[in-house]
Scaffold this active site. Structure first.
Site, mmCIF file in Angstrom:
data_model
loop_
_atom_site.group_PDB
_atom_site.id
_atom_site.type_symbol
_atom_site.label_atom_id
_atom_site.label_comp_id
_atom_site.label_asym_id
_atom_site.label_seq_id
_atom_site.Cartn_x
_atom_site.Cartn_y
_atom_site.Cartn_z
ATOM 1 N N GLU A 85 0.848 -1.210 0.000
ATOM 2 C CA GLU A 85 0.000 0.000 0.000
ATOM 3 C C GLU A 85 0.877 1.252 0.000
ATOM 4 O O GLU A 85 1.707 1.452 0.894
ATOM 5 C CB GLU A 85 -0.923 -0.014 1.225
ATOM 6 C CG GLU A 85 -2.018 1.037 1.112
ATOM 7 C CD GLU A 85 -3.040 0.942 2.241
ATOM 8 O OE1 GLU A 85 -3.388 -0.177 2.663
ATOM 9 O OE2 GLU A 85 -3.489 2.014 2.688
ATOM 10 N N LYS A 280 -7.874 -1.382 11.000
ATOM 11 C CA LYS A 280 -7.215 -1.783 9.742
ATOM 12 C C LYS A 280 -5.981 -0.917 9.521
ATOM 13 O O LYS A 280 -4.917 -1.400 9.112
ATOM 14 C CB LYS A 280 -8.193 -1.661 8.572
ATOM 15 C CG LYS A 280 -7.669 -2.195 7.248
ATOM 16 C CD LYS A 280 -6.887 -1.173 6.446
ATOM 17 C CE LYS A 280 -6.412 -1.778 5.136
ATOM 18 N NZ LYS A 280 -5.506 -0.899 4.398
ATOM 19 N N ASP A 296 4.009 -14.708 11.445
ATOM 20 C CA ASP A 296 2.755 -15.158 10.853
ATOM 21 C C ASP A 296 1.697 -14.057 11.022
ATOM 22 O O ASP A 296 1.091 -13.918 12.076
ATOM 23 C CB ASP A 296 2.343 -16.455 11.575
ATOM 24 C CG ASP A 296 1.055 -17.040 11.059
ATOM 25 O OD1 ASP A 296 0.320 -16.350 10.340
ATOM 26 O OD2 ASP A 296 0.777 -18.207 11.400
ATOM 27 N N HIS A 393 -2.576 10.300 0.614
ATOM 28 C CA HIS A 393 -2.751 8.989 0.005
ATOM 29 C C HIS A 393 -2.564 9.071 -1.512
ATOM 30 O O HIS A 393 -1.836 8.295 -2.109
ATOM 31 C CB HIS A 393 -4.163 8.500 0.336
ATOM 32 C CG HIS A 393 -4.345 7.038 0.125
ATOM 33 N ND1 HIS A 393 -3.963 6.118 1.065
ATOM 34 C CD2 HIS A 393 -4.843 6.350 -0.913
ATOM 35 C CE1 HIS A 393 -4.224 4.922 0.602
ATOM 36 N NE2 HIS A 393 -4.756 5.037 -0.604
HETATM 37 C C1 MEV Z 1 -6.070 2.875 4.848
HETATM 38 O O1 MEV Z 1 -5.319 1.758 4.503
HETATM 39 C C2 MEV Z 1 -6.146 3.008 6.350
HETATM 40 C C3 MEV Z 1 -7.073 4.125 6.867
HETATM 41 O O2 MEV Z 1 -8.373 3.966 6.308
HETATM 42 C C4 MEV Z 1 -7.106 3.972 8.364
HETATM 43 C C5 MEV Z 1 -8.119 4.858 9.062
HETATM 44 O O3 MEV Z 1 -9.135 5.225 8.439
HETATM 45 O O4 MEV Z 1 -7.892 5.146 10.242
HETATM 46 C C6 MEV Z 1 -6.569 5.463 6.445
#
Ligand code: MEV
Length: 443
Positions: A85, A280, A296, A393
């Site tokens: 990513e 996530k 792992d 991003h």
């Molecule tokens: C993207 O991989 C992760 C985010 O969505 C985490 C979040 O929203 O806190 C930017």
């Protein structure tokens, strides 16, 4: 039309590839070339990778990046991260730098106990089973001695074995619930070997236990396996600073930022839809280091998410508060990691990553990984609550879009410069590269 095949695993690598490309690809030669492009020219290294798993046909690359400037308990680290990513390593590096100037990360390992279970069915009197367990327990330790000998020498081994009555969940269902200390090993093989020996001993000894009826003697072992839920293998990572020190630009005051940040964390604490994305983002950091260090990540993911729902509702792994003008942001997570065994001594890039991290013990690695997760969450929340996530991003994603257009070096350089002052969107990049190409062609 695809077809089934028997004896595939016994074919040579090139025969496997022949079958795959002939069965699934319109252009078999092209497919074969792509697969071969990723083979390593060093035959020994290639063989090592081929032998990690079954039916290997090629290697699957992920970038290995590094995030420098992580100050953890006053020691500097450059953290290796294997991830695809685009914005993750940049975000980690930014958060590391931010906290480097504010005292760095503080971490502690709270506990290191791992769990394994023998699940079995016993049809009979629980009181008799308890008596049997009391009698057989020393034998369970004894008969695993050859497995535990080395681990014990180093200070680890089996901590305790408990008998658990689970009959209120499933009729006649019981467990041997076993706790382990596996030191610098993740311990999966060690734990599973001990459990399988417990199961054998338990079943064998039951046949000879005089207080059991004939039916009671027939203990039915369902399975013996470690648990990837490790709520007692816990690490804490934390950052804190005064709220005045929290802002590093003129657009938002430290106090306003702290308040927004704390609100954002609170939302993730109560709202599962947000919590999953929030966590996530934490796992972006955690998985990348777990993978780079040969651990792992599926086990870590499963255990961490179970922990995030331990109170009955899925919730944020991180927490934040402002008290007496001090902003504190922290996380406690379960991490069962190893720095010996498994891939750690085999994969050259894993060995390199561990050396980069000053050859950490498993406890040290737990702390580094937790920091990577906390830093990632800090970076994400900082963007989300100020500029929005897309700015950073998409900037990082720009190169991916340019590569989709097969941009040459000149185009990449020109457009990277251009998008320093323009918002990156897929259509804006399409437009800009088209215009640039028209202009270059007409010159
Ligand atoms: C993207 O991989 C992760 C985010 O969505 C985490 C979040 O929203 O806190 C930017």
């Amino acid at each position: 039309m695809s077809k089934s095949i028997s004896g595939f695993s016994k074919l040579s690598k090139s025969k496997k590839i022949d079958w795959i490309v002939d069965t699934y690809f319109s252009n078999a030669e092209d497919a074969k070339n792509i697969l071969k492009q990723y083979w390593n020219t060093d035959e020994k290294l290639q063989q090592l990778h081929d032998e990690f798993i079954e039916n290997t046909i090629t290697n699957y690359y992920l970038p290995l990046g590094v995030a420098p400037n992580f100050l953890i308990n006053n020691k500097l680290y450059t953290i290796p991260m294997a991830i695809e990513e685009s914005s993750v390593v940049a975000a980690a590096s930014k958060a590391a730098k931010f906290w480097l100037e504010r005292g760095g990360f503080k971490t502690t390992v709270i506990s290191t106990t791992k769990i394994g279970q023998v699940h079995f069915i016993f049809k009979g009197d629980f009181h008799a089973l308890k008596q049997f367990f009391a009698k057989v327990k020393p034998k369970l330790f004894e008969e695993t001695e050859s497995i535990t000998k080395n681990m014990k020498k180093r200070g680890g081994g089996i901590i305790d074995i408990e008998l658990r009555d689970k009959t209120s969940d499933i009729e006649n269902y019981y467990q041997l619930h076993v706790s382990f200390e596996t030191l610098d090993a993740m311990g999966a093989n060690f734990i599973n070997s001990c459990l399988e020996q417990f199961a054998k001993t338990f079943k064998k000894e039951a046949l000879e236990f005089n207080l059991f009826t004939e039916e009671e003697k027939q203990i039915d072992i369902i399975m013996s396996i470690l648990s990837n839920y490790v709520p007692n293998c816990l690490v804490r990572a934390e950052v804190s600073c005064s709220i005045e020190d929290l802002s590093d630009n003129d657009t938002i005051s430290g106090e306003a930022f702290a308040n927004k940040f704390v609100q954002a964390v609170k939302i993730a604490e109560v709202e599962p839809y947000r919590a999953v994305t929030h966590n996530k983002g934490i796992m972006n950091g955690i998985d990348a280091v777990v993978l780079a260090t040969g651990n792992d990540f599926r086990a870590v993911e499963a255990g961490v998410h179970a922990y995030a729902s331990r109170n009955g509702s899925y919730s944020s792994l991180t927490h934040a508060k402002v008290e007496n003008g001090i902003f504190t942001f922290w996380m406690e997570i379960p991490l069962a990691l190893g720095t010996i065994g498994g891939l750690t001594g085999l994969h050259p890039l894993v060995k390199l990553s561990l050396e980069l991290l000053h050859k950490p013990s498993a406890k040290e690695l737990m702390q580094i990984v937790a920091v990577a997760g906390l830093a990632q969450n800090f970076a994400a929340l900082r963007s989300l609550t100020t500029t929005g996530i897309q700015q950073g991003h998409m900037k990082m994603h720009l190169m991916n879009i340019l590569n989709q257009f097969e941009a040459n070096d000149f185009e990449k350089k020109t457009l990277t410069e251009h998008f320093k002052n323009h918002t990156v969107t897929h259509s804006a990049v399409t437009e800009a590269i088209t215009e640039l190409r028209i202009k270059t062609n007409s010159e």
